[in-house]
Design a protein around this motif. Structure first.
Motif, PDB file in Angstrom:
ATOM      1  N   UNK A   1     -17.060 -17.027  93.303  1.00  0.00           N
ATOM      2  CA  UNK A   1     -16.157 -17.765  92.422  1.00  0.00           C
ATOM      3  C   UNK A   1     -14.734 -17.200  92.494  1.00  0.00           C
ATOM      4  N   UNK A   2     -14.635 -15.865  92.557  1.00  0.00           N
ATOM      5  CA  UNK A   2     -13.315 -15.245  92.608  1.00  0.00           C
ATOM      6  C   UNK A   2     -12.582 -15.587  93.903  1.00  0.00           C
ATOM      7  N   UNK A   3     -13.278 -15.482  95.033  1.00  0.00           N
ATOM      8  CA  UNK A   3     -12.643 -15.780  96.317  1.00  0.00           C
ATOM      9  C   UNK A   3     -12.327 -17.266  96.448  1.00  0.00           C
ATOM     10  N   UNK A   4     -13.196 -18.107  95.919  1.00  0.00           N
ATOM     11  CA  UNK A   4     -12.951 -19.546  95.978  1.00  0.00           C
ATOM     12  C   UNK A   4     -11.677 -19.891  95.212  1.00  0.00           C
ATOM     13  N   UNK A   5     -11.542 -19.299  94.035  1.00  0.00           N
ATOM     14  CA  UNK A   5     -10.350 -19.541  93.219  1.00  0.00           C
ATOM     15  C   UNK A   5      -9.085 -19.133  93.978  1.00  0.00           C
ATOM     16  N   UNK A   6      -9.152 -18.020  94.697  1.00  0.00           N
ATOM     17  CA  UNK A   6      -7.984 -17.496  95.400  1.00  0.00           C
ATOM     18  C   UNK A   6      -7.699 -18.230  96.703  1.00  0.00           C
ATOM     19  N   UNK A   7      -8.744 -18.666  97.408  1.00  0.00           N
ATOM     20  CA  UNK A   7      -8.562 -19.202  98.761  1.00  0.00           C
ATOM     21  C   UNK A   7      -8.679 -20.716  98.854  1.00  0.00           C
ATOM     22  N   UNK A   8      -9.368 -21.345  97.913  1.00  0.00           N
ATOM     23  CA  UNK A   8      -9.589 -22.788  97.983  1.00  0.00           C
ATOM     24  C   UNK A   8      -8.966 -23.507  96.795  1.00  0.00           C
ATOM     25  N   UNK A   9      -9.303 -23.038  95.590  1.00  0.00           N
ATOM     26  CA  UNK A   9      -8.775 -23.677  94.392  1.00  0.00           C
ATOM     27  C   UNK A   9      -9.760 -23.581  93.250  1.00  0.00           C
ATOM     28  N   UNK A  10      -9.460 -24.209  92.112  1.00  0.00           N
ATOM     29  CA  UNK A  10     -10.356 -24.146  90.955  1.00  0.00           C
ATOM     30  C   UNK A  10     -11.747 -24.698  91.297  1.00  0.00           C
ATOM     31  N   UNK A  11     -12.750 -24.085  90.703  1.00  0.00           N
ATOM     32  CA  UNK A  11     -14.136 -24.507  90.945  1.00  0.00           C
ATOM     33  C   UNK A  11     -14.787 -24.945  89.646  1.00  0.00           C
ATOM     34  N   UNK A  12     -15.494 -26.078  89.708  1.00  0.00           N
ATOM     35  CA  UNK A  12     -16.279 -26.555  88.566  1.00  0.00           C
ATOM     36  C   UNK A  12     -17.715 -26.701  89.034  1.00  0.00           C
ATOM     37  N   UNK A  13     -18.527 -25.668  88.770  1.00  0.00           N
ATOM     38  CA  UNK A  13     -19.916 -25.649  89.232  1.00  0.00           C
ATOM     39  C   UNK A  13     -20.811 -26.259  88.165  1.00  0.00           C
ATOM     40  N   UNK A  14     -21.591 -27.242  88.552  1.00  0.00           N
ATOM     41  CA  UNK A  14     -22.486 -27.928  87.620  1.00  0.00           C
ATOM     42  C   UNK A  14     -23.655 -27.031  87.249  1.00  0.00           C
TER      43      UNK A  14
ATOM     44  N   UNK B   1     -23.399 -24.538  93.577  1.00  0.00           N
ATOM     45  CA  UNK B   1     -23.138 -23.219  94.162  1.00  0.00           C
ATOM     46  C   UNK B   1     -23.253 -23.278  95.684  1.00  0.00           C
ATOM     47  N   UNK B   2     -24.206 -24.061  96.172  1.00  0.00           N
ATOM     48  CA  UNK B   2     -24.355 -24.178  97.626  1.00  0.00           C
ATOM     49  C   UNK B   2     -23.102 -24.794  98.243  1.00  0.00           C
ATOM     50  N   UNK B   3     -22.547 -25.800  97.567  1.00  0.00           N
ATOM     51  CA  UNK B   3     -21.318 -26.404  98.072  1.00  0.00           C
ATOM     52  C   UNK B   3     -20.153 -25.434  98.036  1.00  0.00           C
ATOM     53  N   UNK B   4     -20.063 -24.658  96.972  1.00  0.00           N
ATOM     54  CA  UNK B   4     -18.989 -23.673  96.852  1.00  0.00           C
ATOM     55  C   UNK B   4     -19.056 -22.657  97.986  1.00  0.00           C
ATOM     56  N   UNK B   5     -20.246 -22.111  98.238  1.00  0.00           N
ATOM     57  CA  UNK B   5     -20.358 -21.081  99.277  1.00  0.00           C
ATOM     58  C   UNK B   5     -20.153 -21.667 100.676  1.00  0.00           C
ATOM     59  N   UNK B   6     -20.553 -22.923 100.873  1.00  0.00           N
ATOM     60  CA  UNK B   6     -20.345 -23.548 102.182  1.00  0.00           C
ATOM     61  C   UNK B   6     -18.860 -23.745 102.451  1.00  0.00           C
ATOM     62  N   UNK B   7     -18.122 -24.216 101.454  1.00  0.00           N
ATOM     63  CA  UNK B   7     -16.675 -24.355 101.620  1.00  0.00           C
ATOM     64  C   UNK B   7     -16.008 -22.995 101.801  1.00  0.00           C
TER      65      UNK B   7
END
Length: 716
Positions: free
Chosen positions: A325-338, A426-432
């Protein structure tokens, strides 16, 4: 003069009360500041064969045993007067003539008799039958070989007289650990390596086998850290078999395996510290699949490097979801995990909308959701053709091409609903995130972490492993995994190699179990097979594991009702306390929240204060002296990564293990095998949290798994 502590000292310290420990620690600190202080009231122990043993007065009855020479001052043992003196009178410190390692040698002539449990007569044999003599286990082993394993010369005759496992286990308690381990491995058909030969001119305390029991304390802070956690010997003493994998250089991803209690987590912790220390410009991530285990790892790491703040700055401990979640926020953007509840709601909605198009096909809601979670979402399938062609490893229910085509309509609706709400999994977040790491590498950017060490790796998800592979999989020493396939309780099996993580040739299995007694390990191992393999063909051989200490035989009881069970567990807990076991070193585990009231009832009947562990394991991570002296209660899933001196596993009833809700959720009988496997693994995890004492209870008819542990008898 070197100031050292022995593992026998930390063991003895753990057996004292809190107030007694404080007194011993104060004396130890004073001795480190001035070992020759005349005010310490040092007295030579004249009765000892080793004339270097001295006694230091701690209090009116407490004594600290010291081994003192011109070059070394060694803290050996702490206990009440008579017990402390008896310990010194029965031992001597020697340098082994073959290995060159410093080791404790028990005085053979003072061991009046090694008691060996009598074996039951074979069925049909009469007491008048004269049994044929047994062949000694090590009759064909020359003295030179036994000495090379670290067996003290004084004990060669006793080793040669051993004829069965019971005699070996009894004798093992009197031998140095390297010798006991080698003999146990020989007896079980293994081929132990000879102890490392001494380096000419090196101190006998620097030998790898000596370092597992003696360690130099360089300053007061280091000594204080060692004494704050006397039972966690791994913070100071590391086994040579573990050290070699901690300090090795690997050309690609590497994995350490082994059954419960073989020290995989310890290897992971020391590996992370070793990488941070040996690569001063690199950043290291120590991670695992859950927040609960990450908190436990963080606590252990704090104990290991508490006096090295600069090292801690480059070594992070976070769960995979947290770092993701931390790296996604920094490298991709805000995350909304269902959340799972939202996902189930959306799946039901998608199914309702597509039901009319499915030609009467009937699938249970639980099957539909698990198919989505474990196949479509896990592998991030975005086309019908991808779902049609994927190998459904771990999914036993067969689906025809037409069934997959029909189901894809539901999953496509599901993906659309997630996108419409701006949600992801979460699977989508880690894949991106994996794609983002690949782009960073292609652009020549430095990775967020140079090295990643993963504990409990058997429960990694597909997307998490894909992310780790992109993050550090291509670098030497980039990925290091520790795990046990026999403890997989959360994830379906899948191919690591297909995701670019190939550990073939760099996978090792630990075989020395120093946490769980021989008796507990033997019975718990009956729940699993002798060998476990992953999808890529990497095998973990479990039969060669040896425990290096004895303990009471586990008790497994079946009761007529819950009241009988409650009273028996309460009496068992009280008995442990009467034997001097601290309450905080005990735990009660149950399968799920529905059985927690039974654990509470037994503990309250015993009159013991207790803590129900949460996901942060708050009660177990307090600083020394601040942790409550309370018994720990938790579900089996929270047991992972923990250890206690005594464990009661309650409510192992029929329809609880395996859990009836999981059985009823199966759409096809072929899927039952995976449910039964993970439920077995769960009971195995709970039982192997125990070091010395294990009690397993249920109300009749009881779980079918209990018959695998042993022949269960109904308690009266």
């Amino acid at each position: 003069m070197d100031f050292r502590i022995a593992d026998t000292f930390t063991d003895s310290l753990a057996r004292l009360t809190g107030e007694e420990q404080k007194l011993v620690k104060t004396t130890a600190f004073d001795l480190q500041m001035n070992p020759m202080n005349p005010g310490m009231q040092l007295h030579r122990i004249e009765q000892s064969k080793d004339k270097h043993f001295w006694s230091a007065r701690v209090s009116r009855d407490l004594r600290l045993i010291i081994h003192r020479t011109e070059a070394s001052f060694l803290l050996c043992y702490a206990a009440h007067h008579d017990r402390a003196y008896r310990w010194a009178e029965r031992r001597k410190l020697e340098v082994h003539p073959t290995t060159g390692a410093a080791q404790w040698v028990e005085i053979r002539e003072r061991i009046e008799e090694i008691i060996v449990p009598s074996m039951p007569l074979p069925a049909g044999a009469s007491t008048g039958t004269v049994p044929s003599p047994k062949r000694a286990l090590f009759a064909d082993r020359p003295d030179s070989e036994l000495l090379a394993y670290g067996v003290p010369a004084d004990w060669l005759t006793d080793v040669r007289s051993i004829t069965d496992e019971n005699e070996l286990l009894s004798l093992a308690d009197h031998l140095p650990s390297e010798a006991a381990e080698a003999l146990l491995e020989l007896a079980t058909g293994g081929r132990p390596a000879f102890a490392m030969a001494a380096v000419t001119g090196a101190s006998p305390f620097d030998h790898p086998d000596a370092q597992r029991r003696f360690r130099v304390m360089h300053d007061v802070e280091e000594l204080e850290r060692a004494l704050d956690f006397p039972w966690d010997k791994w913070t100071i003493f590391l086994h040579p078999a573990q050290r070699q994998w901690v300090e090795r250089s690997y050309s690609g991803p590497a994995r350490i395996a082994g059954s419960a209690g073989t020290g995989k987590t310890i290897v992971a912790l020391h590996r992370a510290v070793f990488l941070a220390r040996s690569q001063p410009d690199n950043r290291v991530l120590l991670t695992t699949f859950s927040d609960t285990l990450a908190h436990a790892l963080h606590d252990k790491l704090r104990r290991l490097i508490s006096n090295q703040p600069r090292l801690a700055e480059r070594l992070e401990v976070l769960s995979l979801n947290a770092i993701g979640q931390r790296l996604y926020q920094a490298q991709v953007g805000p995350a909304r995990v269902a959340s799972e509840d939202v996902l189930r709601e959306l799946m039901q909605s998608a199914w309702d909308e597509c039901a009319a198009k499915l030609n009467g096909m009937k699938f249970s809601p639980s099957f539909l959701f698990s198919e989505w979670e474990e196949m479509v979402d896990a592998w991030q399938l975005d086309r019908r053709e991808s779902y049609r062609d994927i190998k459904r490893l771990g999914r036993k229910t067969r689906l025809s091409e037409s069934q997959r085509a029909a189901l894809w309509q539901v999953f496509e609706h599901m993906q659309r609903k997630l996108a419409d709400r701006g949600l992801q999994t979460w699977a989508g977040l880690f894949t991106q995130l994996a794609s983002a790491q690949s782009r960073r590498v292609a652009a020549g950017q430095a990775p967020a972490f140079d090295h990643v060490v993963v504990d409990e790796a058997q429960d990694l998800s597909v997307a998490q492993l894909r992310f780790l592979s992109a993050l550090a999989g291509g670098a030497p020493n980039g990925l290091f995994f520790a795990g046990d396939l026999g403890q997989r309780i959360f994830q379906q099996p899948f191919s690591w190699k297909s995701l670019g993580v190939d550990v073939r040739g760099r996978s090792r299995t630990l075989h020395i179990n120093y946490r769980t007694s021989h008796q507990i390990r033997i019975q718990a191992d009956r729940l699993l097979g002798s060998e476990v393999s992953d999808v890529d063909g990497n095998s973990e051989e479990r039969t060669g594991t040896v425990s290096v200490f004895n303990g009471p035989t586990p008790i497994i009881r079946l009761f007529k009702n819950e009241d009988q069970e409650t009273h028996t567990v309460a009496n068992w807990l009280r008995a442990r306390i009467s034997e001097g076991l601290p309450v905080r070193d005990m735990a009660v585990f149950v399968r799920a929240d529905a059985q927690m009231d039974r654990a509470r009832a037994a503990t309250e009947l015993a009159g013991i204060a207790y803590t129900v562990l949460d996901g942060r394991l708050t009660a177990l991570t307090a600083m020394p002296g601040m942790a409550p002296d309370e018994l720990n209660i938790a579900t089996m899933h929270l047991a992972k990564g923990l250890e206690f001196r005594a464990v009661a596993v309650m409510a192992c009833d029929d329809e609880v293990l395996p859990l009836q809700e999981r059985i009823e959720s199966i759409a096809d009988k072929a899927d039952l095998e995976e449910v039964y496997n993970t439920e077995r693994h769960l009971l195995y995890v709970a039982c192997t949290r125990a070091r010395d004492w294990l009690l397993v209870t249920s109300v009749e008819p009881g779980s079918e798994f209990l018959q695998d542990l042993q022949d269960v008898r109904l308690a009266t």
